[in-house]
Design an enzyme around this catalytic site. Sequence first.
Site, short mmCIF file in Angstrom:
data_model
loop_
_atom_site.label_atom_id
_atom_site.label_comp_id
_atom_site.label_asym_id
_atom_site.label_seq_id
_atom_site.Cartn_x
_atom_site.Cartn_y
_atom_site.Cartn_z
CB CYS A 186 -0.84 0.07 1.36
SG CYS A 186 -2.01 -1.28 1.36
NE ARG A 242 4.60 1.87 -0.05
CZ ARG A 242 5.50 1.66 0.86
NH1 ARG A 242 6.81 1.94 0.23
NH2 ARG A 242 5.33 1.19 1.95
CD1 TRP A 258 -0.02 -6.73 -3.20
CD2 TRP A 258 -0.17 -7.09 -0.95
NE1 TRP A 258 0.36 -7.83 -2.76
CE2 TRP A 258 0.39 -8.34 -1.54
CE3 TRP A 258 -0.02 -7.22 0.58
CZ2 TRP A 258 0.49 -9.31 -1.03
CZ3 TRP A 258 0.37 -8.34 1.11
CH2 TRP A 258 0.67 -9.38 0.49
CG ASN A 310 1.38 0.82 4.19
OD1 ASN A 310 1.18 -0.64 4.03
ND2 ASN A 310 2.81 1.22 4.12
N GLY A 311 -0.57 -1.05 6.17
CA GLY A 311 -0.29 -1.96 7.55
C GLY A 311 -1.35 -3.02 7.92
CD GLU A 368 16.96 -13.47 -7.50
OE1 GLU A 368 16.28 -14.23 -6.67
OE2 GLU A 368 16.42 -12.21 -8.02
CE LYS A 402 13.52 -11.84 -9.72
NZ LYS A 402 14.09 -11.07 -8.72
CD GLU A 458 9.35 -11.51 -8.28
OE1 GLU A 458 10.64 -11.59 -8.75
OE2 GLU A 458 9.01 -10.37 -7.54
CG HIS A 490 18.51 -37.07 -3.75
ND1 HIS A 490 19.05 -38.44 -3.51
CD2 HIS A 490 19.58 -36.55 -4.07
CE1 HIS A 490 20.23 -38.51 -3.44
NE2 HIS A 490 20.82 -37.26 -3.95
CE LYS A 541 11.51 -3.07 -5.80
NZ LYS A 541 12.15 -4.22 -6.40
O1 M6R Z 1 12.79 -5.04 -0.03
P1 M6R Z 1 13.33 -6.75 0.31
O2 M6R Z 1 14.56 -6.87 -0.49
O3 M6R Z 1 13.24 -6.86 1.77
O4 M6R Z 1 12.22 -7.40 -0.32
C1 M6R Z 1 12.34 -8.78 -0.16
C2 M6R Z 1 11.40 -9.63 -1.00
O5 M6R Z 1 10.18 -9.12 -0.84
C3 M6R Z 1 11.87 -9.24 -2.40
O6 M6R Z 1 13.02 -9.54 -2.80
C4 M6R Z 1 10.81 -10.01 -3.55
O7 M6R Z 1 11.25 -11.49 -3.43
C5 M6R Z 1 11.17 -9.61 -4.99
N1 M6R Z 1 9.87 -9.40 -5.37
C6 M6R Z 1 11.78 -10.60 -5.78
O8 M6R Z 1 12.15 -10.02 -7.10
#
Ligand code: M6R
Length: 596
Positions: A2, A27, A72, A96-97, A467, A471, A474, A490, A591
């Site tokens: 948010c 956000r 969000w 927000n929260g 990673e 990616k 996501e 395994h 984000k």
């Molecule tokens: O702001 P942060 O690095 O703490 O965020 C952590 C994760 O939420 C963030 O890396 C998330 O996994 C990304 N969307 C990955 O691309």
Amino acid sequence: MCGLIGCTGVKCAAKILYGGLEDLEYRGYDSAGIAVLEKGKIVAAKRKGRVCALKTAAEELCGTSGIGHTRWATHGRPSDENAHPHTSGRFSVVHNGIIENYSKIKEELEGEGYEFSSQTDSEVVVHLLNKYYRGDLKETVLCAVERLKGAFALCILCEGYEGFVAVKYRNPIIVGYGSGGALYAASDMPALAGLSGSVAVLKDGQIAFASEGKISFCDFYGEPVCLTFSPVPAAARSTRLGGFPHYMIKEINEIPAAVKNTAHAFAEEKCFAALSRAAKKRGGFGEIFMCGCGTAYHSALAASYFAEAELGIPVRAETAGEFRYKKSAVGGGTLFVAVSQSGETADTVEAARAAKAAGAYVVALTNVPYSALTGIADTVVPVRAGTEICVAATKSYCGQIAALALLSATLKGGTAYSRTLADLKEIGAKCSAAISDCGVEDVARACASSSGVYFIGRGIDYPVALEGSLKLKEVSYVPGEGYPAGELKHGTIALIDGGTLAVAVITDRSLGEKTASAVEQIYSRGGRAAVVCAEGCAPSNLAERADFIIEVPACPAYLSPIVSVIPLQLIAYRTAVILGRDPDKPRNLAKSVTVE
Ligand code: M6R
């Protein structure tokens, strides 16, 4: 999680708020809303969906003070009704929260006749304000916040008060002075960058009253507090696309600068001296814990490989969400490194708090210098990747690896630090070469038509594989997994069939043959394979057999995650584009995850 914005003393509040919401959309993009004071009365517009869905309605609002929100969803599905602002009596609120005790408060308020029009936790706040109002706004806000448990950043609009109130507890809020008596508040700096000359970051338990060209502050007990205003950091200013079709590809192109600026900042901020002093004072650290979430966890995991090898002490990486609820044996001899792009991720912030309470020396390694994490840490190690707008982290991951390499070298002592700085100087050109030359289009097409993509690697290539998998999932929604190459057999190999693609990462020649065996096992089950390797690292038989081969420039092993991740980021980006996804705003995500 948010985005909030507030303004007063401007010509057209709705126009400013709408622009701010566009900047804050990363956000959350489940719904957006604006409330303004029109001739002293609250008028609101809110819509499910992206900020652009609100455009026409926002254009019809006038007034010089207002608040805005981009959501969000946590409590209550994305809908017009659950969109903020929420209104009750003379009040309108954006939040927000999470209000953890909202059910109890809601029950009480409903018993008193307050009618709820949403399923959100946030709506209790506005009814509490309405309930406590006796003509004194400050008293009202103090009474309401006293009732709230959880995490909350709020912007409040009140009929009869030409301005807004901003409240901060565990979620961020920044206020700023603009030109001509304009005053602003927002969840993050980029939304204020073009509006405010000077800004102040509220601390937990602080309230700002912004009206008639002046912002005054008090704490949750009503005692006045003083905040220091400073100019908006330069890094928060450049957040436009600048000719790129998406932020994701723009930010991948900014990796060389992210690495270079992070190395500069490490020296500039005197991290070397602070860390060396801390290590000396504690008679050296006996162990290191590195924590983060998502991509930040992957950079921590990669660093745990090189730091343990370099320092000869146990170095463990753990997801922050697990660490914080575990009875962990951290103590005075532990160096705890919290890695977070935003510095606001709830699990990471709380993990750092727990480690600090247990006596560990806490380092915040973050891209956002004014974040919650920096407030907790004993030392801040800056990542200077610049503002990252795309929900998928790219350049911040590479900046984090650079900062973690410098941290490890500092603790090692001797010539390690100058060697790392020298190595990092060479990395920029290698990243640029990987970005422009690595040719991922065919692999991206294969990913787009695969039923599942398995990313595999050994040693330091394993966190990179994780990673790459994150990616791709996501931003393209193609299912997949990251696996240690040796673990595939395994169990997970049962999933391999003709529709499967494996992406093998190989940057260490000595482990190349081993990873090649895993690829052979995939071929034997009818799968296809792409190999992402550092120049000369793939065994020749694998190079000949692979369906796709992508070479990146070779570099010192400990920095290889910075370069080898680039093709994986590009594969994810191109796959998303081929499938018609929006890589900058993937579904269901935001984000910064500032709730548990
Ligand atoms: O702001 P942060 O690095 O703490 O965020 C952590 C994760 O939420 C963030 O890396 C998330 O996994 C990304 N969307 C990955 O691309």
